[in-house]
Design a protein around this motif. Sequence first.
Motif, PDB file in Angstrom:
ATOM      1  N   VAL A 355       0.821  -1.207   0.000  1.00  0.00           N
ATOM      2  CA  VAL A 355       0.000   0.000   0.000  1.00  0.00           C
ATOM      3  C   VAL A 355       0.859   1.263   0.000  1.00  0.00           C
ATOM      4  O   VAL A 355       0.395   2.337  -0.406  1.00  0.00           O
ATOM      5  CB  VAL A 355      -0.945   0.024   1.220  1.00  0.00           C
ATOM      6  CG1 VAL A 355      -1.970  -1.087   1.120  1.00  0.00           C
ATOM      7  CG2 VAL A 355      -0.167  -0.076   2.532  1.00  0.00           C
ATOM      8  N   GLU A 356       2.106   1.150   0.425  1.00  0.00           N
ATOM      9  CA  GLU A 356       3.016   2.302   0.441  1.00  0.00           C
ATOM     10  C   GLU A 356       3.511   2.655  -0.959  1.00  0.00           C
ATOM     11  O   GLU A 356       3.997   3.760  -1.187  1.00  0.00           O
ATOM     12  CB  GLU A 356       4.229   2.003   1.343  1.00  0.00           C
ATOM     13  CG  GLU A 356       3.882   1.760   2.800  1.00  0.00           C
ATOM     14  CD  GLU A 356       3.522   3.051   3.503  1.00  0.00           C
ATOM     15  OE1 GLU A 356       4.344   3.987   3.471  1.00  0.00           O
ATOM     16  OE2 GLU A 356       2.418   3.124   4.075  1.00  0.00           O
ATOM     17  N   ARG A 357       3.393   1.712  -1.877  1.00  0.00           N
ATOM     18  CA  ARG A 357       3.959   1.884  -3.223  1.00  0.00           C
ATOM     19  C   ARG A 357       3.349   3.060  -3.966  1.00  0.00           C
ATOM     20  O   ARG A 357       4.035   3.737  -4.743  1.00  0.00           O
ATOM     21  CB  ARG A 357       3.727   0.582  -3.991  1.00  0.00           C
ATOM     22  CG  ARG A 357       4.252   0.544  -5.417  1.00  0.00           C
ATOM     23  CD  ARG A 357       4.088  -0.878  -5.962  1.00  0.00           C
ATOM     24  NE  ARG A 357       4.211  -0.914  -7.412  1.00  0.00           N
ATOM     25  CZ  ARG A 357       3.184  -0.762  -8.247  1.00  0.00           C
ATOM     26  NH1 ARG A 357       1.960  -0.559  -7.761  1.00  0.00           N
ATOM     27  NH2 ARG A 357       3.369  -0.811  -9.555  1.00  0.00           N
ATOM     28  N   GLU A 358       2.061   3.357  -3.734  1.00  0.00           N
ATOM     29  CA  GLU A 358       1.381   4.449  -4.437  1.00  0.00           C
ATOM     30  C   GLU A 358       1.293   5.724  -3.596  1.00  0.00           C
ATOM     31  O   GLU A 358       0.537   6.625  -3.925  1.00  0.00           O
ATOM     32  CB  GLU A 358      -0.032   4.020  -4.834  1.00  0.00           C
ATOM     33  CG  GLU A 358      -0.067   2.943  -5.902  1.00  0.00           C
ATOM     34  CD  GLU A 358      -1.475   2.650  -6.368  1.00  0.00           C
ATOM     35  OE1 GLU A 358      -1.667   2.502  -7.594  1.00  0.00           O
ATOM     36  OE2 GLU A 358      -2.389   2.574  -5.530  1.00  0.00           O
ATOM     37  N   LYS A 359       2.088   5.794  -2.562  1.00  0.00           N
ATOM     38  CA  LYS A 359       1.998   6.924  -1.646  1.00  0.00           C
ATOM     39  C   LYS A 359       2.812   8.126  -2.107  1.00  0.00           C
ATOM     40  O   LYS A 359       2.496   9.269  -1.765  1.00  0.00           O
ATOM     41  CB  LYS A 359       2.470   6.480  -0.261  1.00  0.00           C
ATOM     42  CG  LYS A 359       2.080   7.414   0.868  1.00  0.00           C
ATOM     43  CD  LYS A 359       2.413   6.773   2.214  1.00  0.00           C
ATOM     44  CE  LYS A 359       1.988   7.685   3.351  1.00  0.00           C
ATOM     45  NZ  LYS A 359       2.282   7.071   4.676  1.00  0.00           N
ATOM     46  N   TRP A 360       3.861   7.864  -2.913  1.00  0.00           N
ATOM     47  CA  TRP A 360       4.786   8.938  -3.276  1.00  0.00           C
ATOM     48  C   TRP A 360       5.141   8.865  -4.757  1.00  0.00           C
ATOM     49  O   TRP A 360       4.909   7.864  -5.433  1.00  0.00           O
ATOM     50  CB  TRP A 360       6.080   8.830  -2.454  1.00  0.00           C
ATOM     51  CG  TRP A 360       5.879   8.652  -0.985  1.00  0.00           C
ATOM     52  CD1 TRP A 360       6.136   7.529  -0.256  1.00  0.00           C
ATOM     53  CD2 TRP A 360       5.371   9.623  -0.057  1.00  0.00           C
ATOM     54  NE1 TRP A 360       5.832   7.741   1.063  1.00  0.00           N
ATOM     55  CE2 TRP A 360       5.360   9.006   1.215  1.00  0.00           C
ATOM     56  CE3 TRP A 360       4.930  10.936  -0.173  1.00  0.00           C
ATOM     57  CZ2 TRP A 360       4.916   9.668   2.359  1.00  0.00           C
ATOM     58  CZ3 TRP A 360       4.492  11.597   0.970  1.00  0.00           C
ATOM     59  CH2 TRP A 360       4.487  10.973   2.204  1.00  0.00           C
ATOM     60  N   GLY A 361       5.736   9.950  -5.256  1.00  0.00           N
ATOM     61  CA  GLY A 361       6.283   9.972  -6.602  1.00  0.00           C
ATOM     62  C   GLY A 361       5.232   9.885  -7.691  1.00  0.00           C
ATOM     63  O   GLY A 361       4.068  10.251  -7.506  1.00  0.00           O
ATOM     64  N   HIS A 362       5.652   9.373  -8.857  1.00  0.00           N
ATOM     65  CA  HIS A 362       4.725   9.381 -10.000  1.00  0.00           C
ATOM     66  C   HIS A 362       3.562   8.414  -9.795  1.00  0.00           C
ATOM     67  O   HIS A 362       2.485   8.607 -10.368  1.00  0.00           O
ATOM     68  CB  HIS A 362       5.467   9.123 -11.314  1.00  0.00           C
ATOM     69  CG  HIS A 362       5.964   7.728 -11.524  1.00  0.00           C
ATOM     70  ND1 HIS A 362       5.138   6.691 -11.882  1.00  0.00           N
ATOM     71  CD2 HIS A 362       7.220   7.201 -11.461  1.00  0.00           C
ATOM     72  CE1 HIS A 362       5.862   5.593 -12.042  1.00  0.00           C
ATOM     73  NE2 HIS A 362       7.118   5.865 -11.787  1.00  0.00           N
ATOM     74  N   LEU A 363       3.737   7.403  -8.933  1.00  0.00           N
ATOM     75  CA  LEU A 363       2.601   6.520  -8.658  1.00  0.00           C
ATOM     76  C   LEU A 363       1.549   7.200  -7.794  1.00  0.00           C
ATOM     77  O   LEU A 363       0.360   6.863  -7.865  1.00  0.00           O
ATOM     78  CB  LEU A 363       3.071   5.221  -7.988  1.00  0.00           C
ATOM     79  CG  LEU A 363       3.649   4.157  -8.920  1.00  0.00           C
ATOM     80  CD1 LEU A 363       3.877   2.853  -8.164  1.00  0.00           C
ATOM     81  CD2 LEU A 363       2.766   3.918 -10.141  1.00  0.00           C
ATOM     82  N   ARG A 364       1.966   8.152  -6.977  1.00  0.00           N
ATOM     83  CA  ARG A 364       0.999   8.966  -6.241  1.00  0.00           C
ATOM     84  C   ARG A 364       0.146   9.783  -7.223  1.00  0.00           C
ATOM     85  O   ARG A 364      -1.079   9.854  -7.103  1.00  0.00           O
ATOM     86  CB  ARG A 364       1.744   9.889  -5.276  1.00  0.00           C
ATOM     87  CG  ARG A 364       0.968  11.086  -4.760  1.00  0.00           C
ATOM     88  CD  ARG A 364      -0.166  10.700  -3.843  1.00  0.00           C
ATOM     89  NE  ARG A 364      -0.795  11.896  -3.262  1.00  0.00           N
ATOM     90  CZ  ARG A 364      -1.937  11.886  -2.595  1.00  0.00           C
ATOM     91  NH1 ARG A 364      -2.598  10.757  -2.406  1.00  0.00           N
ATOM     92  NH2 ARG A 364      -2.431  13.006  -2.104  1.00  0.00           N
ATOM     93  N   LEU A 365       0.793  10.380  -8.212  1.00  0.00           N
ATOM     94  CA  LEU A 365       0.054  11.127  -9.235  1.00  0.00           C
ATOM     95  C   LEU A 365      -0.869  10.191 -10.000  1.00  0.00           C
ATOM     96  O   LEU A 365      -2.035  10.520 -10.263  1.00  0.00           O
ATOM     97  CB  LEU A 365       1.040  11.817 -10.182  1.00  0.00           C
ATOM     98  CG  LEU A 365       0.435  12.581 -11.357  1.00  0.00           C
ATOM     99  CD1 LEU A 365      -0.480  13.703 -10.870  1.00  0.00           C
ATOM    100  CD2 LEU A 365       1.541  13.149 -12.250  1.00  0.00           C
ATOM    101  N   ARG A 366      -0.381   9.017 -10.358  1.00  0.00           N
ATOM    102  CA  ARG A 366      -1.203   8.052 -11.090  1.00  0.00           C
ATOM    103  C   ARG A 366      -2.454   7.673 -10.296  1.00  0.00           C
ATOM    104  O   ARG A 366      -3.558   7.603 -10.857  1.00  0.00           O
ATOM    105  CB  ARG A 366      -0.386   6.792 -11.403  1.00  0.00           C
ATOM    106  CG  ARG A 366      -1.125   5.776 -12.241  1.00  0.00           C
ATOM    107  CD  ARG A 366      -0.337   4.486 -12.426  1.00  0.00           C
ATOM    108  NE  ARG A 366       0.924   4.693 -13.135  1.00  0.00           N
ATOM    109  CZ  ARG A 366       1.703   3.688 -13.552  1.00  0.00           C
ATOM    110  NH1 ARG A 366       1.336   2.421 -13.348  1.00  0.00           N
ATOM    111  NH2 ARG A 366       2.840   3.946 -14.176  1.00  0.00           N
ATOM    112  N   LYS A 367      -2.290   7.444  -9.002  1.00  0.00           N
ATOM    113  CA  LYS A 367      -3.410   7.061  -8.150  1.00  0.00           C
ATOM    114  C   LYS A 367      -4.479   8.164  -8.098  1.00  0.00           C
ATOM    115  O   LYS A 367      -5.676   7.892  -8.216  1.00  0.00           O
ATOM    116  CB  LYS A 367      -2.903   6.754  -6.738  1.00  0.00           C
ATOM    117  CG  LYS A 367      -3.967   6.294  -5.752  1.00  0.00           C
ATOM    118  CD  LYS A 367      -3.311   5.898  -4.430  1.00  0.00           C
ATOM    119  CE  LYS A 367      -4.320   5.274  -3.467  1.00  0.00           C
ATOM    120  NZ  LYS A 367      -5.246   6.264  -2.909  1.00  0.00           N
TER     121      LYS A 367
END
Length: 596
Positions: A355-367
């Motif tokens: 669940v931490e994988r989408e918390k930061w960086g470009h994956l945060r934007l993607r989410k």
Amino acid sequence: MHRATHSQESNHGKWTLSSSDDEPEESGKPSRSPTGASLDPLPRYSCSEARKASHKRKANPVSFEEEEQGTRQSPVKKLKLDKDDSGWCLSSSDDESKPSQKIKAEREGPGRKPRPPQTQDDERGQSTSGQDKYKTPSDSQDPWDLLHAGEPFCFYLTKVRGIKPKYNFGALHIKDILSPLYGTLESSVQFNYCIDVPWLVKQYPEEFRKKPLLVVHGEKQESKAKLHEAAHPYEHIRLCQAKLDIAFGTHHTKMMLLLYKEGLRVVIHTSNLIHGDWDQKTQGIWLSPLYRRIQEGASISAGESATNFRADLISYLASYNSPTLREWMEIIKQHDLSETRAYLVGSTPGRFQGVEREKWGHLRLRKLLREHTTPVPGQQDWPVIGQFSSIGSMGADKTKWLHSEFRESLGTLGKGAKADIPLHLIYPSVDNVRTSLEGYPAGGSLPYGIQTAQKQPWLHSYFHRWKAETSGRSSAMPHIKTYMRTSPDFQELAWFLVTSANLSKAAWGCFEKSGAQMFIRSYELGVLFLPSAFGSETGTFSVKENIYAKSENPQSAFPVPYDLPPERYSGKDRPWVWNIPYVNAPDTHGNIWCPS
């Protein structure tokens, strides 16, 4: 981390080429030029090699006339890369465009001498150049008119010295942000990469200059000692070192937390805390509303926004694992942030799974784009525009990161299928820099190095010039970083992001373990504007053609800070590379660029 290096001799001196793909875009390395020469005199603050070279050239400019007359030995012969499809090559100056008539007239005018750009403030905090000074607040504008000019997005540009006053309407200087007209300051935090402590203190109004100030930085070793030495005379200043345990990471976030007697304000921006970044550059600012203190006894959920901004900001501060910042996390919890309509997009160093994988960086934007946007027919093919002031290593070809994970994140719209979307990248050309207000020294804030540029000539076919004529800022080089999804006719936006993150894997993160893990090196922070948060009925923002004009429908007209459509590089254009000389054409001050 072991790094394999080898040396390469060329007409530009001896370079050390690193095998690392993620050297930071504004790394604070020892003050040596590519040729090994010491860059003196150095600024009184720690910063990147590129900025130190800029400081040296401002203090000791080399005139074009001097070079023409042969009083100096030319420091360069032409260097070319192997031919590629883009026709791009690294040249010292043989292909540089000839001096424009304006520059030539300035240079050849009666009694004209090269004039070095302004370098630093004197003891009273005023320019030593004798040119126009900033007033506080900006010019004669009513302070509330200034804030109103940025509504409803709370998005502003920085004031630029040397352009027409009408183009500074609604723009802010740091002294405006810290003005007592916006609140009675009790304490503050400054997060930043490059910090000139004496200059920063002078930006606060006199009545606030001894209020508690926490400075969050990423300096280490000698640079850290230098920062502590600079802060030592100021008893009200505390320093907080951000942990940077991963090689080549930087603390690149630029944020202010301003605690007033009347409430709290959050400012997320793109400027370093040095004079040059607030003088003649295009920078971006998101200035939050004034957040009032929550009534005692209110529920724990009181004060949260629909964008979850308060929880996300607290989570970002928690990533520092700092007892000092935990005090500020408690302060934030005590205030009502429910008016916030922007989303927070941050990066923190580390390796993240689950669940931490989408918390930061470009994956945060993607989410965020997946959960809070809805595609309309034809929107899948809308292009993405990225605009930035530095570039990291992208890999051997476009498939390694740019066209795979990064473009997929920026191309997300709802849960629809991903298309092969066009990608336009805006980065200043050599001629953009040469003809800018600052001239060649402006390139010190665009630290794209020859070592990186030589490894990725394929990237430069995506490049477009910096052009901001409608805002009167074409000559104010960008240090702002923006990303957006736009319609093919460039009249509508699906979203807009202003951030500290340049085009690099260190800033945005990259996949490891076949995509199961996100790896990020640096701290970054930005705010995302989505049409759904602003009540747009069409699911888009319209592009505000004149960013200074009042809009009939301000809720959906976004003030993009540069001209659209973007202008692709011509056959003679080359991206600015800071650590090679440019000697065959003068800049706006009649000088050439010799970084060594």
